[in-house]
Design an enzyme around this catalytic site. Structure first.
Site, PDB file in Angstrom:
ATOM      1  N   LYS B  78      -9.000   1.776   9.517  1.00 25.34           N
ATOM      2  CA  LYS B  78      -7.785   2.064   8.736  1.00 25.34           C
ATOM      3  C   LYS B  78      -7.965   3.387   8.017  1.00 25.34           C
ATOM      4  CE  LYS B  78      -4.656  -0.111   5.339  1.00 25.34           C
ATOM      5  NZ  LYS B  78      -4.456  -1.259   4.436  1.00 25.34           N
ATOM      6  N   SER B 159       0.141  -3.483   4.901  1.00 27.00           N
ATOM      7  CA  SER B 159       0.017  -2.065   5.180  1.00 27.00           C
ATOM      8  C   SER B 159      -0.905  -1.722   6.353  1.00 27.00           C
ATOM      9  CB  SER B 159      -0.527  -1.339   3.938  1.00 27.00           C
ATOM     10  OG  SER B 159      -1.848  -1.754   3.660  1.00 27.00           O
ATOM     11  N   SER B 183      -2.093  -7.183   2.910  1.00 30.56           N
ATOM     12  CA  SER B 183      -2.069  -6.076   3.868  1.00 30.56           C
ATOM     13  C   SER B 183      -2.970  -6.244   5.087  1.00 30.56           C
ATOM     14  CB  SER B 183      -2.439  -4.761   3.164  1.00 30.56           C
ATOM     15  OG  SER B 183      -1.327  -4.267   2.468  1.00 30.56           O
TER      16      SER B 183
END
Lengths: 95, 495, 484
Positions: B78, B159, B183
Site C-alpha cells: 500500500k 482505503s 480500510s
C-alpha cells in the site's frame, strides 16, 4: 451545533488551508451535514466515564539517553522543495 | 496459474523448486502490465529489473536453504508505507514526488522475510475514504462486476482498495493494507479476499504515513486465512521506534488456521442488525452462524449497546488526529510547495493545492472539533464514548471468544455512488469501525456471492492480542464457505 | 516596603508571574536520538523525527524525565506519578510537526515553592505553579537573505522544562532574585546550565498592575526575554505603560508583547484577536507517563545538596554569617572551593580570604573560580602557615599576591623570600632596643603618659623586622620594655 461561514473561515485559517470564498460555503455545508449527524452523540450519557486515550494496552516506554541519530543533513535536505546551503528556506518572517 | 496461488501454495512450490521466484515475479509483472490500465491498482510499479533482482536473490536463498517465511513471494505494498528509494505518495498530490530516505518497519520486516515487492498500491488519499475514489492518482476499479453489467465500474472499497483489487485480480499474491476504521476489512470484503486488522500495537506504525495515530494499524490482505496468518507473522513484532508497539511475542499465526473451533463461544451482537442492512448480507450472516454451529461453536447473543455511536465517535476522533498529523505537510521540508510572498501564504497555497477535497474536509472537521469552545462537546465527549465502546467489547468478551458480524452493510457499489452525501459514504464502515475504536483484532473472510455475483464478507472480531482464535474461526468459515470464485477481471481470465 | 508606582489616581502595585523555559541537560533530544550539543553545523543534529518526516514517531528520553523529576524535587514540588503529553497545534517555520509536544493538562511536576532573598535581607517565598516537559523549536535566521528566512532544526526537539511561577512577584527586584535563585537551583541540580546568552534559559514575563486590594487586572505576556537585567527592565516599563493606559481611562489589552532592550520599551507582538487556538489534545503517539514512587524517592535521595541547605550547613559548621554563607553558596564551584579551604580550618578566616583577597584577585586577573590561579589546596595551606605562626596575617597578603602571580606554593614563597615570622625573643628585643634608641623623644612622651604612642612603637618594630615579627610577641616585649 451548526457551523457558520465565519467559523468555517476561522478553522480554514487555523488549518492553513487556503479556500476561495466560493469554496468556503460548499465546505460549510458539507461539514454542517456531518456535524448534524455527529450530534446524535449528545444523547449518550458519559457521566463519570474517563476519556480513552490511545488503546491503553501498554504503558509508555522510555529510551536511553544516547545519541543515535543525526548527521544526515544531505539526505534530509534532498527531500526539500527549496533550500539554501545547509538551510531550509521560507519567505521572510518578521517577528 | 502462478498468479492464482495462495502464499502458502507459492511457498511450497518455491521450496520444492516447482517454479522459481523469478518466474513467479515475472508472471505478476506481466499481469500488472496487462491489467493495471483497467484497474489502476498500482500507483507505482517497481522497475522490472529491480523486481527480478529481488526474485533472483530469493531463488539464491532457496538454493542455499536460508529462505525466510515470505521468501520470493511477490506482493503489493500500500502506498502509505514509506519505502526507501521508492516514491511514496499516500495517493496525494502533496507527496506525488516524495522518495523517502527510509524504510517503514513493516516493509523492512517483510523484506527481511524475503518478500519481493512489485509496487505501491493505490488507496484513498492519506487512507481517508471507503471507495478509493479520493486518490489523486485516479480511482481503483474493482475487478468484480455485477452479473450482466460488465460496464459499470464498481469501487474496490477503501482505503486499501488498490491492495484488495490487486490481490483479487492476480496482480499480487498478497498485499499490505492499513486499517484505521475498516480500510483493510471493507475492501477485502468488496473484492472477495481475506483482510486482517491485527490488535492495535501488533504492527509497528513507524514509517507508515499516519492518518489517525490511535487507530492506524497495518495488516495483511491475502487470498486465504492461513496466508493472513503467515504474512502477519512477517509484518508484526515489537519496534522500539513506536511507543505504542506491543512487546508481546509474535505467535506462529498461520498454525492457528485449521485448529478445531469446537466449543468456542461465538457472540452475535444484536446491535449489528442495523437498519439498512441488505437482505443478502443478512442471509450470508445467518449462513455463517449456521456454519460455525456446524463446526461445533456455541453461538450466543451479545449486546454492544454503544456500537451505534461507533461511527460518529470515529468521525470526531479520526479527523481530530488527522488534522494534527497532517500539519507537517507544510511545503518546507518535503513534498509539494506552492510559493507565496508570506509564510502563511505558502502554507495556505500548498495545503489547498496538495490536499484533495476529502482530506481537506477531514482536516477542517478535526480542527473544528479540537478548537476552543468545541473540544469538550466533541472531542472529549467522543473519547468518553470510546471508553464505553471499548467496555462493551470487554464485557462481551467475558462471555464469548469471538464475535461474528458482517464486514460491510452491502456489497461493492458503483463508482460515483454515495459521493454527494459524506455520511452515506461513512456508513460503509459502520461494522468495521467499532473494533478499531476498541483496538481489537478483526478479520474479514469472503464467504459467498450475492444475487448479482458480488462477494460478501463476514467479520470475526477477537480479544486484544488473540489473533489466533480469530484466525481459527476465520479458517472454519473459510473451509465451510469454500469460496473459490474469481472476479471478471483476473490475470487468469481470457488473456 | 514594596515597589509601587505613584499614579495620578493613586498608588499601583505590580503583579508578575514568570514562565521560564530551561533547556534540560541531556545528550539526546526529548523524543529523538539526535544530539543536543550547542553550536553544531546547521541541520546536522536533526533526525527524521525532528524534521517530522511522514510516519515518524516520538520515543521519550528517560533521562529527560529524570531531570524534570530532580528539578521538581529541588523546587520542593509535587511530583505527579501520572502525567501525559499533549500536542499544542500551530503552524510556524521553526515547528516541523505543526505541533509542539508538551504537557498541558497533566504536567509531570505540580505545585512547589522557592525562597528568594532581596538586597535588604528580606526573604520571600515565590510559589511554583507547575513544571512540564516540552520540545524546543528550531531556529530561524532572518539576516542571511533579503527575502527569505532560513531554518535550522538543530534545536528542534531538544527537551525544555517550562517552569511556571505563581503571580507572587511584586517588584522587579523580586523577579531578578527569583530568576537568579531558580538558575542557581538548576545549576546545583545539573538539570540546566542556566546559560541565558546561549538561550538555554529564557523567560516569558506576565505583567499586570492593580491598586491595593483589587483583584488581578488584565495581564500582558512579554515573550522570550533573555537576560535577568532585561526582565527587570521589561517589568518596569511594561507596568508603567499599563498604569498610563488605565489612568487615561483606557483598557489594557491581553496580548503578547516583545521587549526591545534598545528602545527600553515593549511592543505588541500578537494582539488578542490573533491569539492562537492551540487545540491541545493528548498525543496519540505517546501513552501516559507513569512513574514509580520508589524511583522518584531514589532520585530524590541522590540529589546534590541544594543552595539553601548548604548555606545553613555552612553557617552551622563553619560559624560564618548568613550573608557570607549566601555569597559563598551562590555558585556551586565557589561553595566547593570555599569548603575545600575551610574544612578542618578556621571557617571564618577562610571566608574572609575567599570573599576578600581571592575574589579581588579573580576580578583583577579576569579569572573565574574554575580557572583560579590559586587552588583551594594552596589557599588552605597558606591558612595553615598562619595558624602555625609560620607567617603572620600581614605577610600572608604578600604571600598570597605572590601565589596569584607565580602559582607557586605558599611554603616555597615563604622560603624563597625569607618571610618566615620572627618568633625569636632575642631578635625582637634587639629590634625594640634599636627603635627606642632612634626615638628617645617619643619614648619620653610615652613615659610621660602619651599611651597612644604604643601603636607607633609597634609599627616601628614591625618595620625594623620587615614585617616578619610575630605581632603578639612584639606587643608583649614592647610592654615589658616601655613600662619599666
Amino acid at each position: 451545533m451548526s457551523l457558520d461561514l465565519a467559523t468555517t473561515r476561522r478553522i480554514a485559517k487555523l488549518a492553513r488551508i487556503g479556500l476561495e470564498e466560493h469554496e468556503l460555503e460548499a465546505t460549510r455545508q458539507k461539514l454542517n451535514g456531518i456535524l448534524g449527524w455527529i450530534d446524535q452523540l449528545a444523547e449518550v450519557d458519559v457521566t463519570g466515564v474517563p476519556p480513552m486515550v490511545g488503546t491503553e494496552t501498554e504503558t509508555l516506554r522510555q529510551r536511553e539517553d544516547k545519541v543515535t541519530d543525526g548527521n544526515s543533513r544531505d539526505a534530509l535536505l534532498a527531500c526539500a522543495p527549496e533550500t539554501s546551503g545547509p538551510f531550509y528556506t521560507v519567505p521572510k518572517v518578521v517577528e | 496459474m502462478l498468479t492464482g496461488l495462495t502464499l502458502t501454495q507459492a511457498r511450497a512450490g518455491l521450496t520444492t523448486r516447482k517454479f522459481s521466484a523469478r518466474e513467479l515475479a515475472q508472471a505478476h509483472l506481466d499481469a500488472i502490465a496487462r491489467l493495471n490500465t483497467a484497474l489502476n491498482a498500482y500507483i507505482t510499479v517497481l522497475p522490472e529489473a529491480d523486481v527480478l533482482a529481488s526474485a533472483d536473490a530469493a531463488d539464491a536463498r532457496y538454493a542455499a536453504g536460508t529462505a525466510g517465511i515470505m521468501d520470493g513471494l511477490p506482493i503489493g505494498v500500500k502506498d502509505l508505507f514509506c519505502t526507501k528509494g521508492v516514491r511514496t505518495t499516500a495517493a496525494s498530490k502533496m507527496l506525488a514526488d516524495f522518495v523517502p530516505p527510509y524504510e517503514s518497519t513493516v516493509t523492512a520486516n517483510l523484506l527481511g522475510a524475503g518478500a519481493v515487492f512489485l509496487g505501491k498500491t493505490n488507496l484513498d488519499e492519506f487512507a481517508m475514504g471507503s471507495a478509493n475514489m479520493s486518490s489523486a492518482f485516479g480511482p481503483t476499479t474493482n475487478p468484480w462486476k455485477r452479473k450482466g453489467d460488465e460496464a459499470t465500474a464498481l469501487v474496490p472499497g477503501g482505503s486499501s482498495g488498490g491492495s484488495s483489487a490487486a490481490v483479487a485480480a492476480g496482480m499480487a499474491l498478497a498485499a499490505t493494507g492499513t486499517d484505521t476504521g475498516g480500510s483493510i476489512r471493507q475492501p477485502a470484503a468488496y473484492c472477495g479476499i481475506v483482510g486482517l486488522k491485527p490488535t492495535y500495537g501488533r504492527c509497528s506504525r513507524w514509517g507508515t504515513i499516519a492518518f489517525a495515530s490511535s487507530l492506524d494499524q497495518a495488516g495483511p490482505m491475502t487470498r486465504s486465512v492461513a496466508d493472513a496468518g503467515l504474512m502477519l507473522e512477517a509484518m508484526a513484532g515489537f519496534d522500539a521506534k513506536d511507543s505504542t508497539s506491543s512487546n508481546r511475542a509474535v505467535p506462529q499465526f498461520h498454525k492457528a488456521v485449521g485448529k478445531s473451533v469446537k466449543g468456542l463461544r461465538v457472540g452475535i451482537p444484536a446491535e449489528y442488525r442495523a437498519p439498512g442492512l441488505s437482505a443478502d448480507v443478512v442471509a450470508m450472516w445467518e449462513q455463517g452462524i449456521a456454519w460455525l454451529k456446524a463446526a461445533g461453536c456455541e453461538v450466543v447473543d451479545v449486546s454492544l449497546p454503544h456500537t451505534r455511536y461507533g461511527l460518529t465517535t470515529y468521525y470526531i476522533i479520526a479527523p481530530a488526529e488527522c488534522s494534527s498529523n497532517l500539519a507537517r505537510y507544510d511545503g518546507i521540508r518535503f513534498g509539494l510547495r506552492k510559493d507565496a510572498p508570506s509564510l502563511d501564504g505558502v502554507y495556505e497555497a500548498t495545503r489547498a493545492a496538495g490536499f484533495g477535497q476529502e482530506v481537506r474536509n477531514r482536516i477542517l472537521m478535526g480542527t473544528y472539533v479540537l478548537s476552543a469552545g468545541y473540544y469538550d462537546a466533541y472531542y472529549l465527549k467522543a473519547q468518553k464514548v470510546r471508553t464505553l465502546i471499548r467496555r462493551d467489547f470487554e464485557q462481551a468478551f467475558e462471555n464469548v471468544d469471538v464475535l461474528l458480524t458482517p464486514t460491510a452493510p452491502s456489497a461493492a457499489f458503483a463508482q460515483g455512488e454515495n459521493m454527494d452525501d459524506p455520511v452515506q459514504m461513512y456508513l460503509n464502515d459502520i461494522f468495521t469501525v467499532p473494533a478499531s475504536m476498541a483496538g481489537v483484532p478483526a478479520l474479514s473472510v469472503p464467504v459467498g456471492l450475492n444475487e448479482v455475483g458480488l462477494p460478501l464478507g463476514l467479520q470475526v472480531i477477537g480479544k486484544h492480542f488473540d489473533e489466533e482464535t480469530v484466525l481459527s474461526v476465520g479458517g472454519a468459515l473459510e473451509a465451510a464457505a469454500g469460496f473459490t470464485h474469481t472476479p471478471s477481471i483476473h490475470a487468469g481470465a481470457g488473456a | 516596603m514594596s515597589y509601587t508606582i505613584e499614579g495620578r489616581t493613586g498608588t499601583w502595585e505590580i503583579v508578575v508571574g514568570l514562565e521560564v523555559h530551561a533547556q534540560v541537560i541531556s545528550h539526546s533530544k526529548l523524543f529523538s536520538g539526535a544530539s543536543t550539543t550547542f553550536g553544531g553545523d546547521p541541520n546536522t543534529q536533526v533526525s527524521l523525527v525532528d524534521a517530522a518526516f511522514p510516519g515518524m514517531l516520538p520515543v521519550l528520553n528517560h533521562e529527560c524525565v529524570a531531570q524534570a523529576v530532580r528539578t521538581g524535587v529541588g523546587l520542593n514540588a509535587q511530583i505527579n506519578l501520572f502525567s501525559r503529553f499533549d500536542r499544542k497545534n500551530y503552524f510556524y517555520a521553526d515547528l516541523p510537526q505543526g505541533y509542539q509536544i508538551s504537557q498541558f493538562e497533566h504536567p509531570i511536576v505540580g505545585k512547589g515553592v522557592i525562597s528568594i532573598e532581596l538586597q535588604n535581607g528580606d526573604v520571600r517565598e515565590i510559589g511554583i505553579t507547575r513544571l512540564h516537559l516540552e520540545q524546543d523549536a528550531g531556529k530561524l535566521l532572518h539576516d542571511q537573505d533579503p527575502t527569505k528566512s532560513f531554518v535550522d532544526l538543530n534545536r528542534s526537539g531538544v527537551a525544555l522544562m517550562e517552569i511556571v511561577s505563581e503571580p507572587d512577584i511584586r517588584e522587579p527586584e523580586e523577579a531578578g532574585a527569583y530568576l537568579r535563585k531558580l538558575r542557581q537551583i538548576l545549576r546545583y541540580l545539573g538539570t540546566c546550565d542556566g546559560n541565558m546568552e546561549e538561550g538555554s534559559m529564557r523567560a516569558d514575563v506576565n505583567v499586570s498592575v492593580r491598586k491595593a486590594g483589587e483583584p488581578f487586572r488584565t495581564r500582558c505576556e512579554i515573550k522570550n526575554v533573555n537576560s535577568i537585567r532585561f526582565v527587570m527592565q521589561a517589568i518596569e516599563v511594561e507596568a508603567a505603560r499599563q498604569v498610563e493606559i488605565w489612568e487615561n481611562g483606557g483598557e489594557v489589552d491581553q496580548e503578547t508583547r516583545l521587549f526591545d532592550p534598545g528602545r527600553g520599551a515593549t511592543r505588541t507582538m500578537r494582539a488578542k484577536e490573533d491569539a492562537h487556538d492551540y487545540r491541545y489534545f493528548p498525543d496519540p503517539d505517546l501513552l501516559p507517563l507513569v512513574l514509580e514512587q520508589a524511583w522518584v524517592d531514589d532520585l530524590a535521595a541522590h540529589l546534590p545538596e541544594l543552595p539553601d541547605a548548604r548555606r545553613a550547613r555552612f553557617q552551622a559548621e563553619y560559624g560564618i554569617a548568613f550573608y557570607d554563607a549566601g555569597v559563598l553558596v551562590a555558585e556551586q564551584a565557589v561553595a566547593e572551593y570555599y569548603e575545600a579551604v575551610a574544612r578542618g580550618r578556621d571557617g571564618k578566616l577562610a571566608a574572609t580570604w575567599v570573599m576578600g583577597d581571592l575574589f579581588a584577585a579573580l576580578n583583577r586577573t579576569g579569572n573565574s573560580i574554575e580557572t583560579s590561579p590559586v587552588s583551594a589546596a594552596a589557599l588552605g595551606k597558606m591558612l595553615d602557615l598562619i595558624a602555625d605562626k609560620t607567617i603572620n596575617g600581614k605577610i600572608a597578603k604578600e604571600v598570597f599576591e605572590d601565589m596569584v602571580e607565580t602559582g607557586e606554593s605558599p611554603d616555597a614563597i615563604v622560603e624563597k623570600k625569607g618571610l618566615r615570622q620572627v618568633t625569636d625573643t632575642g631578635a625582637i628585643d634587639a629590634a625594640i632596643a634599636a627603635v627606642l634608641e632612634k626615638h628617645p623623644d617619643k619614648l619620653a612622651e610615652y613615659r610621660s603618659g602619651k599611651d597612644k604612642l604604643f601603636g607607633f612603637f609597634v609599627g616601628q618594630v614591625m618595620k625594623e623586622t620587615k614585617g616578619k615579627a610575630n605581632p603578639a610577641m612584639v606587643n608583649d616585649a614592647l610592654k615589658a620594655h616601655l613600662d619599666v
